[in-house]
Design a protein around this motif. Structure first.
Motif, PDB file in Angstrom:
ATOM      1  N   ALA A  64      -0.694 -46.350  36.132  1.00 45.79           N
ATOM      2  CA  ALA A  64      -1.920 -46.232  36.919  1.00 45.79           C
ATOM      3  C   ALA A  64      -3.031 -47.128  36.379  1.00 45.79           C
ATOM      4  O   ALA A  64      -3.748 -47.773  37.137  1.00 45.79           O
ATOM      5  CB  ALA A  64      -2.385 -44.782  36.948  1.00 45.79           C
ATOM      6  N   LEU A  65      -3.160 -47.186  35.053  1.00 49.61           N
ATOM      7  CA  LEU A  65      -4.212 -48.010  34.450  1.00 49.61           C
ATOM      8  C   LEU A  65      -3.970 -49.483  34.727  1.00 49.61           C
ATOM      9  O   LEU A  65      -4.905 -50.229  35.065  1.00 49.61           O
ATOM     10  CB  LEU A  65      -4.287 -47.752  32.954  1.00 49.61           C
ATOM     11  N   ASP A  66      -2.712 -49.922  34.604  1.00 48.08           N
ATOM     12  CA  ASP A  66      -2.398 -51.342  34.856  1.00 48.08           C
ATOM     13  C   ASP A  66      -2.704 -51.705  36.303  1.00 48.08           C
ATOM     14  O   ASP A  66      -3.237 -52.791  36.586  1.00 48.08           O
ATOM     15  CB  ASP A  66      -0.920 -51.609  34.546  1.00 48.08           C
ATOM     16  N   ILE A  72      -9.070 -54.539  39.935  1.00 50.45           N
ATOM     17  CA  ILE A  72     -10.410 -54.990  39.534  1.00 50.45           C
ATOM     18  C   ILE A  72     -10.433 -56.496  39.330  1.00 50.45           C
ATOM     19  O   ILE A  72     -11.356 -57.201  39.768  1.00 50.45           O
ATOM     20  CB  ILE A  72     -10.856 -54.264  38.252  1.00 50.45           C
ATOM     21  N   GLU A  73      -9.373 -57.033  38.692  1.00 52.33           N
ATOM     22  CA  GLU A  73      -9.308 -58.468  38.424  1.00 52.33           C
ATOM     23  C   GLU A  73      -9.201 -59.260  39.720  1.00 52.33           C
ATOM     24  O   GLU A  73      -9.875 -60.282  39.904  1.00 52.33           O
ATOM     25  CB  GLU A  73      -8.107 -58.771  37.535  1.00 52.33           C
ATOM     26  N   ALA A  74      -8.388 -58.754  40.670  1.00 52.09           N
ATOM     27  CA  ALA A  74      -8.236 -59.447  41.953  1.00 52.09           C
ATOM     28  C   ALA A  74      -9.540 -59.415  42.736  1.00 52.09           C
ATOM     29  O   ALA A  74      -9.924 -60.402  43.373  1.00 52.09           O
ATOM     30  CB  ALA A  74      -7.118 -58.799  42.751  1.00 52.09           C
ATOM     31  N   SER A  76     -12.563 -59.227  41.485  1.00 54.86           N
ATOM     32  CA  SER A  76     -13.563 -60.068  40.824  1.00 54.86           C
ATOM     33  C   SER A  76     -13.330 -61.536  41.120  1.00 54.86           C
ATOM     34  O   SER A  76     -14.275 -62.301  41.340  1.00 54.86           O
ATOM     35  CB  SER A  76     -13.521 -59.833  39.306  1.00 54.86           C
ATOM     36  N   SER A  77     -12.070 -61.957  41.163  1.00 53.14           N
ATOM     37  CA  SER A  77     -11.771 -63.377  41.376  1.00 53.14           C
ATOM     38  C   SER A  77     -11.959 -63.791  42.832  1.00 53.14           C
ATOM     39  O   SER A  77     -12.281 -64.943  43.123  1.00 53.14           O
ATOM     40  CB  SER A  77     -10.330 -63.681  40.945  1.00 53.14           C
ATOM     41  N   GLY A  78     -11.761 -62.827  43.772  1.00 55.82           N
ATOM     42  CA  GLY A  78     -11.846 -63.176  45.185  1.00 55.82           C
ATOM     43  C   GLY A  78     -13.138 -62.768  45.846  1.00 55.82           C
ATOM     44  O   GLY A  78     -13.306 -62.967  47.046  1.00 55.82           O
ATOM     45  N   ARG A  79     -14.043 -62.181  45.084  1.00 65.03           N
ATOM     46  CA  ARG A  79     -15.280 -61.680  45.662  1.00 65.03           C
ATOM     47  C   ARG A  79     -16.192 -62.817  46.106  1.00 65.03           C
ATOM     48  O   ARG A  79     -16.425 -63.768  45.367  1.00 65.03           O
ATOM     49  CB  ARG A  79     -16.011 -60.802  44.649  1.00 65.03           C
ATOM     50  N   ARG A  80     -16.717 -62.712  47.315  1.00 65.91           N
ATOM     51  CA  ARG A  80     -17.659 -63.700  47.804  1.00 65.91           C
ATOM     52  C   ARG A  80     -19.055 -63.407  47.291  1.00 65.91           C
ATOM     53  O   ARG A  80     -19.442 -62.258  47.159  1.00 65.91           O
ATOM     54  CB  ARG A  80     -17.689 -63.688  49.335  1.00 65.91           C
ATOM     55  N   LYS A  81     -19.774 -64.451  47.050  1.00 69.56           N
ATOM     56  CA  LYS A  81     -21.162 -64.278  46.641  1.00 69.56           C
ATOM     57  C   LYS A  81     -21.990 -63.893  47.870  1.00 69.56           C
ATOM     58  O   LYS A  81     -21.904 -64.545  48.902  1.00 69.56           O
ATOM     59  CB  LYS A  81     -21.715 -65.554  46.009  1.00 69.56           C
ATOM     60  N   THR A  82     -22.756 -62.837  47.723  1.00 71.23           N
ATOM     61  CA  THR A  82     -23.582 -62.369  48.836  1.00 71.23           C
ATOM     62  C   THR A  82     -25.050 -62.466  48.481  1.00 71.23           C
ATOM     63  O   THR A  82     -25.424 -62.354  47.311  1.00 71.23           O
ATOM     64  CB  THR A  82     -23.239 -60.906  49.196  1.00 71.23           C
ATOM     65  N   ALA A  83     -25.865 -62.684  49.494  1.00 70.52           N
ATOM     66  CA  ALA A  83     -27.308 -62.756  49.277  1.00 70.52           C
ATOM     67  C   ALA A  83     -27.842 -61.369  48.960  1.00 70.52           C
ATOM     68  O   ALA A  83     -27.310 -60.360  49.448  1.00 70.52           O
ATOM     69  CB  ALA A  83     -27.987 -63.315  50.514  1.00 70.52           C
ATOM     70  N   PRO A  84     -28.868 -61.272  48.114  1.00 68.49           N
ATOM     71  CA  PRO A  84     -29.455 -59.958  47.814  1.00 68.49           C
ATOM     72  C   PRO A  84     -30.039 -59.328  49.075  1.00 68.49           C
ATOM     73  O   PRO A  84     -30.428 -60.022  50.016  1.00 68.49           O
ATOM     74  CB  PRO A  84     -30.555 -60.290  46.792  1.00 68.49           C
TER      75      PRO A  84
END
Length: 216
Positions: A64-66, A72-74, A76-84
């Motif tokens: 479960a932890l893995d 979380i890693e996926a 973080s790497s694929g997250r789009r930058k969004t405007a505040p």
């Protein structure tokens, strides 16, 4: 000197996150200037934390932890930058507002009757929350009303009285469905409050019926 405070039940609900957003911001305004209530909220938060520590932990599934770390890693790497998020508009209402209202939208004063004005307070996390500032002229009587649920009113400036007592700067009036009252502002100056309802306010009289839509 602060004489009127939220009930312990309300402070506990604030600490546990079960108080509705509108009343929650009003209680936060009060606690920001009331060491007694801020201390009580801290005690309730600590109590809730101690209960969590006593809960028997559940055994995790194999891997479960893995899987969680991979997600979380996926992300973080694929997250789009969004405007505040855009800052909510804040009108100048003529008084210094409490720190708890930082980030809230503040509408301009609007006339709703002789000697009575209101300003909409918009919460960033819940734009539908019914929260308002009320400014009432010296000596003015508000409509007589009762409640379905609870009404939370914190005095920012001036004072008002009803059959239960007098409420001055820093006081919070918590009125439930057993209360029917008609607040009257002191003769020596205007009164400014922040108010929210958990439930519904029932206003009486012609003026009360005219402004009922503002209160939900």
């Amino acid at each position: 000197m602060i004489k009127h405070h939220p009930s312990d039940e309300t402070l506990f609900r604030h600490a546990s996150g079960t108080l509705e957003p509108g009343p929650r911001i009003v209680v936060a305004v009060h606690a920001g200037g009331c060491p007694v209530c801020a201390g009580r909220i801290g005690e309730f938060e600590a109590f809730g934390g101690s209960l969590l520590q006593e809960i028997e932990p559940e055994e995790m599934e194999t891997g479960a932890l893995d899987r969680a770390m991979a997600m979380i890693e996926a992300d973080s790497s694929g997250r789009r930058k969004t405007a505040p998020a855009p800052r909510l508009a804040r009108a100048d209402v003529g008084i210094r507002l409490p720190e708890a209202l930082e980030g809230c939208g503040i509408g301009p004063w609007r006339w709703i009757g002789p000697g009575v004005r209101w300003s909409r307070v918009t919460l960033a996390g819940d734009v539908d929350a019914n929260v308002m500032l009320l400014k009432v002229a010296a000596g003015r009587r508000l409509p007589e009303h009762t409640h379905v649920g609870s009404e939370y009113t914190h005095v920012l400036k001036g004072a008002f009285s009803d059959a239960r007592g007098r409420y001055g700067p820093g006081d919070l009036d918590e009125a439930d469905d057993d209360v029917q009252h008609q607040p009257i502002v002191d003769d020596d100056g205007e009164c400014i409050c922040i108010a929210a309802v958990e439930g519904q306010t029932k206003l009486r009289g012609l003026f009360g019926r005219l402004i009922q839509p503002l209160f939900g």
